[in-house]
Design a protein around this motif. Structure first.
Motif, PDB file in Angstrom:
ATOM      1  N   ASP A 206      39.324 111.449  50.811  1.00  0.00           N
ATOM      2  CA  ASP A 206      39.893 110.116  50.960  1.00  0.00           C
ATOM      3  C   ASP A 206      38.984 109.290  51.864  1.00  0.00           C
ATOM      4  O   ASP A 206      38.337 109.860  52.755  1.00  0.00           O
ATOM      5  N   PRO A 207      38.931 107.980  51.663  1.00  0.00           N
ATOM      6  CA  PRO A 207      38.261 107.138  52.663  1.00  0.00           C
ATOM      7  C   PRO A 207      39.065 107.152  53.964  1.00  0.00           C
ATOM      8  O   PRO A 207      40.286 107.330  53.958  1.00  0.00           O
ATOM      9  N   ILE A 208      38.388 106.945  55.075  1.00  0.00           N
ATOM     10  CA  ILE A 208      39.085 106.825  56.359  1.00  0.00           C
ATOM     11  C   ILE A 208      39.815 105.491  56.424  1.00  0.00           C
ATOM     12  O   ILE A 208      40.970 105.413  56.841  1.00  0.00           O
ATOM     13  N   PHE A 209      39.135 104.413  55.998  1.00  0.00           N
ATOM     14  CA  PHE A 209      39.724 103.075  55.993  1.00  0.00           C
ATOM     15  C   PHE A 209      39.546 102.447  54.623  1.00  0.00           C
ATOM     16  O   PHE A 209      38.670 102.834  53.851  1.00  0.00           O
ATOM     17  N   SER A 210      40.396 101.472  54.347  1.00  0.00           N
ATOM     18  CA  SER A 210      40.356 100.824  53.045  1.00  0.00           C
ATOM     19  C   SER A 210      40.580  99.329  53.198  1.00  0.00           C
ATOM     20  O   SER A 210      40.841  98.817  54.289  1.00  0.00           O
ATOM     21  N   LEU A 211      40.443  98.637  52.099  1.00  0.00           N
ATOM     22  CA  LEU A 211      40.708  97.212  51.968  1.00  0.00           C
ATOM     23  C   LEU A 211      41.494  97.032  50.670  1.00  0.00           C
ATOM     24  O   LEU A 211      41.740  98.018  49.962  1.00  0.00           O
ATOM     25  N   PRO A 212      41.916  95.841  50.309  1.00  0.00           N
ATOM     26  CA  PRO A 212      42.615  95.684  49.027  1.00  0.00           C
ATOM     27  C   PRO A 212      41.798  96.261  47.873  1.00  0.00           C
ATOM     28  O   PRO A 212      40.575  96.152  47.842  1.00  0.00           O
ATOM     29  N   GLY A 213      42.483  96.852  46.922  1.00  0.00           N
ATOM     30  CA  GLY A 213      41.814  97.471  45.779  1.00  0.00           C
ATOM     31  C   GLY A 213      42.418  98.803  45.413  1.00  0.00           C
ATOM     32  O   GLY A 213      42.122  99.347  44.341  1.00  0.00           O
ATOM     33  N   SER A 285      37.772  91.371  40.420  1.00  0.00           N
ATOM     34  CA  SER A 285      38.683  90.332  40.916  1.00  0.00           C
ATOM     35  C   SER A 285      39.187  90.568  42.335  1.00  0.00           C
ATOM     36  O   SER A 285      39.538  89.614  43.022  1.00  0.00           O
ATOM     37  N   VAL A 286      39.223  91.838  42.769  1.00  0.00           N
ATOM     38  CA  VAL A 286      39.825  92.143  44.070  1.00  0.00           C
ATOM     39  C   VAL A 286      38.810  92.700  45.062  1.00  0.00           C
ATOM     40  O   VAL A 286      38.676  92.213  46.183  1.00  0.00           O
ATOM     41  N   ILE A 287      38.080  93.738  44.654  1.00  0.00           N
ATOM     42  CA  ILE A 287      37.242  94.487  45.594  1.00  0.00           C
ATOM     43  C   ILE A 287      35.966  93.748  45.961  1.00  0.00           C
ATOM     44  O   ILE A 287      35.570  93.700  47.131  1.00  0.00           O
ATOM     45  N   ARG A 288      35.332  93.144  44.984  1.00  0.00           N
ATOM     46  CA  ARG A 288      33.947  92.698  45.150  1.00  0.00           C
ATOM     47  C   ARG A 288      33.772  91.695  46.278  1.00  0.00           C
ATOM     48  O   ARG A 288      32.780  91.734  47.005  1.00  0.00           O
ATOM     49  N   ILE A 289      34.732  90.807  46.462  1.00  0.00           N
ATOM     50  CA  ILE A 289      34.562  89.785  47.494  1.00  0.00           C
ATOM     51  C   ILE A 289      34.478  90.408  48.883  1.00  0.00           C
ATOM     52  O   ILE A 289      33.755  89.904  49.758  1.00  0.00           O
ATOM     53  N   PHE A 290      35.172  91.532  49.102  1.00  0.00           N
ATOM     54  CA  PHE A 290      35.173  92.158  50.429  1.00  0.00           C
ATOM     55  C   PHE A 290      33.872  92.895  50.729  1.00  0.00           C
ATOM     56  O   PHE A 290      33.650  93.334  51.858  1.00  0.00           O
ATOM     57  N   LEU A 291      33.005  93.033  49.729  1.00  0.00           N
ATOM     58  CA  LEU A 291      31.678  93.604  49.932  1.00  0.00           C
ATOM     59  C   LEU A 291      30.618  92.531  50.070  1.00  0.00           C
ATOM     60  O   LEU A 291      29.447  92.836  50.307  1.00  0.00           O
ATOM     61  N   SER A 292      31.022  91.265  49.926  1.00  0.00           N
ATOM     62  CA  SER A 292      30.069  90.152  49.903  1.00  0.00           C
ATOM     63  C   SER A 292      29.676  89.729  51.309  1.00  0.00           C
ATOM     64  O   SER A 292      30.499  89.722  52.226  1.00  0.00           O
ATOM     65  N   GLY A 293      28.409  89.360  51.448  1.00  0.00           N
ATOM     66  CA  GLY A 293      27.903  88.919  52.739  1.00  0.00           C
ATOM     67  C   GLY A 293      27.786  87.422  52.835  1.00  0.00           C
ATOM     68  O   GLY A 293      28.302  86.671  52.002  1.00  0.00           O
ATOM     69  N   ILE A 408      30.710  93.882  36.229  1.00  0.00           N
ATOM     70  CA  ILE A 408      30.491  92.511  36.694  1.00  0.00           C
ATOM     71  C   ILE A 408      30.406  91.539  35.518  1.00  0.00           C
ATOM     72  O   ILE A 408      31.232  90.638  35.393  1.00  0.00           O
ATOM     73  N   ALA A 409      29.440  91.717  34.620  1.00  0.00           N
ATOM     74  CA  ALA A 409      29.251  90.739  33.547  1.00  0.00           C
ATOM     75  C   ALA A 409      30.441  90.697  32.595  1.00  0.00           C
ATOM     76  O   ALA A 409      31.001  89.626  32.324  1.00  0.00           O
TER      77      ALA A 409
END
Length: 462
Positions: A206-213, A285-293, A408-409
């Motif tokens: 399991d991941p230690i921490f998460s975000l929406p997704g 739609s959900v995960i990608r934005i939280f990886l964006s810089g 993505i595409a």
């Protein structure tokens, strides 16, 4: 910020040269007001004292030591993965941990920002050792990404509050990492076994921490982790190959190249599990934005102000597969040379790696040329083994393009069609600013195809 302009950093104007001038050199003690020596970049805030274990990544031109994984904080079993990462910080950091554990719910309920505003300003002086520092960086990077993107790209904030920005900056300085979520955080240091004695398999992780997704984010993190794990025999093969070249041991070199090609093939097999664990619609739609810089991101063209650190906004690239040290090390061993634009981007991504890992890539780069050795010895069997490695690496990159196309595409096209079917914008609509770019800020398909093609060009003609 254009090259050559000055940025005001804590009352000191320094020339701006590159996005990460402060992370590539030895760091300074907490409380020191001494300026960095010339050529070492801006000393923005005093940093947590650099631990001796970090010195492998200081970029110095010292006499090379024997090439061994342990010299670069690599594990014989896990490669670049952080072995058994900590999941708890010392008691003084309870406020960070409490927020980090509830991040998905706090973001989706739009409460994270208010919780962060109530968070106390905590000192980093209680952190000891690189394992606690890595966990602190993971915690603060997740809080930062959730805080910034809680309301989507149209509601992105322009200032990171001081109670997050200052400790995040100090921890980043101590680790030699940028103050943003990196591949080293999301994947290398963000895992735990459900059964401590069980295998490193997705069912026991399991991941230690998460975000929406939800389960798709879990799958994305853990499948990527398994790709890193599959690379471990290839990392060992790098060491074996370099030693074999120095000792003119062609049999060992051939065996190392065979093991490297097999490891790259196993990485492709591991990557294929993305289809089983990650929903393309959720990723896009959900995960990608939280990886964006906030570098080369139209949603944040000016970057982000780290309050209490720097008066001017700073720009950092988001998480990217290009930050994985594995492929950089393989490229250097095989003598792969990428095009000008792609090469510049990839070299920039090395600033987002832990310094010991970055130092490993540099040591491989400085080793005797495998390609020249194969060419000069005229051994057809070695040439074929070398080409199998290059072909496997090109195939891996081709398959990565297939994955990116799906997630993505194709996902972007479906999201657009669904918005059109509804006749207007929807609540929680997917991000549009990076439709043609990766989360690291590159023009994704032209970049990936360029890298794949230059890899194929590394084949030695018969």
């Amino acid at each position: 910020m254009p090259t050559g302009t000055g940025i005001n950093v804590c009352s000191t104007t320094v020339p701006y040269r590159q996005p990460l001038p402060v992370f590539a050199r030895p760091l300074w003690p907490l409380g020191s007001q001494t300026a960095a020596p010339p050529g070492q970049g801006a000393h923005v805030r005093p940093a947590v004292r650099q631990r001796p274990a970090m010195e492998a990544g200081d970029g110095s031109e010292e006499t090379p030591r024997p090439l061994a994984l342990s010299s670069f904080q690599l594990s014989e079993e896990l490669g670049f993965l952080l072995p058994d990462p900590l999941a708890e910080l010392p008691a003084p950091y309870g406020p960070w941990m409490e927020i980090a554990r509830d991040l998905p719910q706090l973001v989706t309920s739009h409460q994270l920002r208010s919780q962060v505003h109530q968070m106390p300003q905590l000192s980093t002086r209680h952190l000891r050792g690189h394992r606690e520092l890595h966990l602190a960086h993971l915690v603060l990077s997740f809080i930062t990404m959730g805080y910034l993107w809680q309301e989507g790209e149209e509601g992105a904030v322009k200032v990171l509050p001081q109670n997050v920005a200052v400790p995040f900056w100090e921890v980043s300085q101590a680790l030699g990492l940028p103050p943003i979520l990196t591949h080293a955080d999301l994947v290398l240091a963000n895992w735990r076994r459900k059964n401590p004695n069980g295998p490193l398999e997705i069912e026991n992780l399991d991941p230690i921490f998460s975000l929406p997704g939800g389960e798709s984010l879990r799958g994305f993190i853990l499948v990527t982790l398994l790709v890193e794990k599959a690379a471990v025999p290839g990392i060992k093969a790098i060491i074996q190959a370099i030693h074999a070249i120095l000792q003119l041991d062609e049999e060992t070199l051939h065996r190392a190249l065979r093991e490297l090609a097999e490891a790259i093939g196993d990485m492709s097999t591991a990557l294929a599990r993305m289809h089983d664990y990650v929903d393309p619609a959720v990723f896009y739609s959900v995960i990608r934005i939280f990886l964006s810089g906030w570098k080369d991101n139209p949603a944040m063209p000016a970057g982000l102000v780290y309050q209490g650190v720097c008066e001017e906004p700073l720009a950092f690239s988001g998480g990217s597969a290009a930050q994985s040290t594995v492929l950089h090390a393989f490229d250097e061993l095989l003598g792969i040379r990428h095009g000008a634009d792609s090469g510049v981007f990839l070299r920039g991504m090395r600033d987002y790696m832990p310094p010991p890992h970055r130092a490993f890539v540099e040591r491989v780069r400085r080793a005797p040329s495998l390609r020249q050795h194969v060419l000069s010895c005229g051994d057809a069997r070695l040439r074929a083994a070398f080409n199998r490695c290059v072909s496997a690496l090109a195939d891996f990159r081709s398959y990565h393009i297939t994955i990116v196309t799906k997630y993505i595409a194709v996902a972007a096209a479906k999201a657009k069609a669904e918005r059109g079917d509804r006749g207007g914008p929807s609540t929680g609509k997917p991000p549009s600013a990076l439709e043609a770019k990766g989360t690291g800020g590159s023009h994704i398909f032209s970049f990936l195809k360029s890298v794949r093609d230059s890899t194929s060009d590394g084949m030695i003609p018969a």
